[in-house]
Design a protein around this motif. Structure first.
Motif, PDB file in Angstrom:
ATOM      1  N   UNK A   1       0.856  -1.145   0.308  1.00 19.85           N
ATOM      2  CA  UNK A   1       0.253  -0.304  -0.102  1.00 19.85           C
ATOM      3  C   UNK A   1       0.904   1.369  -0.048  1.00 19.85           C
TER       4      UNK A   1
ATOM      5  N   UNK B   1       1.867  -0.128  -5.771  1.00 19.05           N
ATOM      6  CA  UNK B   1       1.968   0.408  -4.848  1.00 19.05           C
ATOM      7  C   UNK B   1       1.207   1.570  -4.675  1.00 19.05           C
ATOM      8  N   UNK B   2       0.084   1.642  -3.552  1.00 16.06           N
ATOM      9  CA  UNK B   2      -1.121   2.782  -3.924  1.00 16.06           C
ATOM     10  C   UNK B   2      -0.315   4.505  -3.671  1.00 16.06           C
TER      11      UNK B   2
ATOM     12  N   UNK C   1      -0.657   5.292  -7.419  1.00 18.91           N
ATOM     13  CA  UNK C   1      -1.876   5.881  -7.120  1.00 18.91           C
ATOM     14  C   UNK C   1      -1.203   7.162  -7.503  1.00 18.91           C
TER      15      UNK C   1
ATOM     16  N   UNK D   1      -9.742   4.239 -12.857  1.00 20.07           N
ATOM     17  CA  UNK D   1      -8.131   5.684 -13.047  1.00 20.07           C
ATOM     18  C   UNK D   1      -6.973   4.467 -12.859  1.00 20.07           C
ATOM     19  N   UNK D   2      -5.838   4.486 -13.052  1.00 18.07           N
ATOM     20  CA  UNK D   2      -4.493   3.545 -13.486  1.00 18.07           C
ATOM     21  C   UNK D   2      -4.659   3.121 -11.586  1.00 18.07           C
ATOM     22  N   UNK D   3      -4.587   4.173 -10.749  1.00 14.25           N
ATOM     23  CA  UNK D   3      -4.870   4.325  -9.435  1.00 14.25           C
ATOM     24  C   UNK D   3      -5.464   2.982  -9.040  1.00 14.25           C
ATOM     25  N   UNK D   4      -6.773   2.885  -9.431  1.00 15.97           N
ATOM     26  CA  UNK D   4      -7.903   1.735  -8.841  1.00 15.97           C
ATOM     27  C   UNK D   4      -7.593   0.868  -9.207  1.00 15.97           C
TER      28      UNK D   4
ATOM     29  N   UNK E   1      -4.602  -0.396  -9.951  1.00 11.40           N
ATOM     30  CA  UNK E   1      -3.342  -1.665  -9.511  1.00 11.40           C
ATOM     31  C   UNK E   1      -4.189  -1.244  -7.570  1.00 11.40           C
ATOM     32  N   UNK E   2      -4.728  -0.666  -7.622  1.00  6.27           N
ATOM     33  CA  UNK E   2      -5.807  -0.967  -5.826  1.00  6.27           C
ATOM     34  C   UNK E   2      -6.099  -2.766  -6.160  1.00  6.27           C
TER      35      UNK E   2
ATOM     36  N   UNK F   1      -4.213  -4.974  -6.170  1.00  8.14           N
ATOM     37  CA  UNK F   1      -3.127  -5.605  -4.865  1.00  8.14           C
ATOM     38  C   UNK F   1      -4.522  -6.176  -3.670  1.00  8.14           C
TER      39      UNK F   1
END
Lengths: 246, 209
Positions: free
Chosen positions: A130, A146-147, A165, B18-21, B23-24, B27
């Motif tokens: 994270x 990683x976040x 992110x 989004x990319x962040x979401x 990848x989240x 994970x």
């Protein structure tokens, strides 16, 4: 097996000098000197000062702290890992927190909530966390996911792919107190083939493709292609061969 | 089975995430690793996904993430058995399985009051097969022991349940999900049940309890 053994029957294991024991279920494991554990080991805390070898997997619910060398042939699972020595892991590493001042070498994937790196991390697989804070060296054969990624480059770092992110990559400041012991190289670069994220700020990074929402390419970067959605900024001393708004 | 693929870029455009979401969620194991298919393209390496599966999954995540935490969602999507036991009565009362299916299964599972997740799943699969109208109750009786005995051998791996018929003789078996199979002529595939899909449905229904 865990449930069968009540908390009371968990015993402590201490190795002083040089010895070899069988794996099993223990309370606290302490190794001073040289120890070999044959088989899978489950414990609450493990402390090693010296050399240790585990021919199996290690599960430590609370903490593993290593000063010296530790070679785990199988996987590593549990709470927190604190190392100022060398840790080698053959299997998958799955921990709540990693605090690395020494070296960790993994042949497989690493999963954690939080990774704080002040030494060296080397893995052939993926690395997921994270929050990933690096003030050292890393080489990741797969994806670094990683976040929140906060990287200060002290030496050359490498990852096959990076995704997340918030991604911030800066060169290390010479003013930092840590710099007295561990002098950052001014030519330190991060190389990565593809980097994707929502908010991206890069310095001293060499990448083929950068994709993101808001992208800022800072000094010392060499980027092949940038794809952005909302915002793009290129600082002086940065090379961007091609860019496109999508 | 050749699946239609979608590139990461198209996926993000289509779903608005989004990319962040993305990848989240990866994970958090909401998106299985097998769905990330890396292929080389003219712009370098690109990631592709099985289109229908990923769009379905993202749609579910987007709609349910306000009600459930990401960990709860991950638990729901995971093929792993949940560590729960449920009274059979409750399953019938809540219309999760029909009385018919429950009665048939009872003979094999035993009269125990509480069913494990695996046993519940077995009854649920049987109920699903009966609902399709493709199998008879008699055939259902062979399904239960087959499923109970062999399902656990797949462990974390996902599997499909298949029913074949030739000259009026029916055969049940389990294969790894999506696996290709070929037969001699005269064999008819009556039913192919996507077990992971049913697990997801069942977990969602059980969560309401």
């Amino acid at each position: 097996m865990n449930q069968l053994i009540s908390e009371k029957t968990r015993r402590n294991l201490t190795i002083t000098g040089s010895s070899s024991v069988m794996g099993g279920i223990y309370n606290n494991v302490k190794i001073v000197g040289e120890g070999t554990i044959e088989g899978d080991t489950d414990c609450k805390k493990l402390k090693c000062m010296g050399t240790m070898e585990i021919n199996g997997t290690l599960a430590a619910a609370d903490q593993v702290s290593i000063v010296g060398t530790c070679d785990i042939k199988g996987g590593l699972k549990g709470g927190m890992l604190k190392t100022s020595g060398t840790v080698a892991v053959g299997g998958i590493t799955q921990l709540r927190e990693l605090n690395i001042s020494g070296t960790i070498e993994s042949k497989n994937d690493i999963y954690s909530e939080k990774i704080h790196l002040r030494g060296m991390l080397h893995t052939a697989g993926d690395c997921e966390a994270e929050s990933f804070t690096a003030r050292g060296i890393f080489e990741i054969g797969g994806l670094l996911n990683a976040g929140k990624l906060d990287i200060k480059l002290y030496r050359d770092c490498k990852a096959h792919e990076i995704g997340g992110g918030q991604i911030t990559i800066r060169k290390a400041s010479l003013m930092h107190p840590l710099s007295l012991f561990f002098k950052p190289s001014s030519s330190a670069r991060l190389s990565v083939s593809v980097l994707e994220g929502d908010h991206i700020y890069l310095e001293n990074t060499i990448a083929d493709i950068v994709r993101g929402n808001k992208v800022v390419i800072g000094p010392g970067c060499e980027i092949g292609f940038v794809e952005y959605k909302e915002h793009f900024e290129q600082k002086k001393d940065a090379v961007v061969k091609d860019k496109r708004k999508v | 089975m050749e699946e239609e693929l979608i590139s990461k870029k198209e996926l993000l455009e289509l779903t608005g995430i989004s990319y962040g979401q993305l990848y989240r969620w990866k994970r958090k194991n909401l998106l299985p690793e097998e769905w990330f298919i890396r292929k080389s393209a003219f712009t370098g390496q690109e990631t592709f996904f099985p289109k229908q599966k990923i769009l379905d999954r993202i749609d579910k995540i987007v709609h349910m993430k306000d009600d459930l935490s990401l960990d709860e969602l991950a638990d729901m999507f995971s093929p792993a058995s949940k560590a729960i036991s449920i009274p059979m009565k409750q399953l019938i009362e809540r219309n999760i399985v029909s009385t018919n299916a429950a009665k048939t299964a009872e003979v094999y599972i035993g009269q125990s009051e509480l069913y494990t997740f695996e046993q519940t799943l077995c009854v649920y699969v049987l109920d699903y097969c009966l609902q399709t109208g493709e199998i008879s109750l008699e055939e259902g009786k062979t399904l239960i022991p087959t499923f109970l005995e062999h399902y656990k051998k797949f462990k974390e791996q996902q599997c499909d349940l298949i029913l074949l018929r030739k000259m009026g003789v029916s055969v049940f078996f389990l294969v790894p999900a999506g696996g290709e199979i070929h037969f001699e002529s005269g064999v008819k595939i009556i039913l192919r049940v996507d077990v992971p899909g049913l697990i997801e449905q069942l977990k969602l229904k059980l969560m309401a309890i």
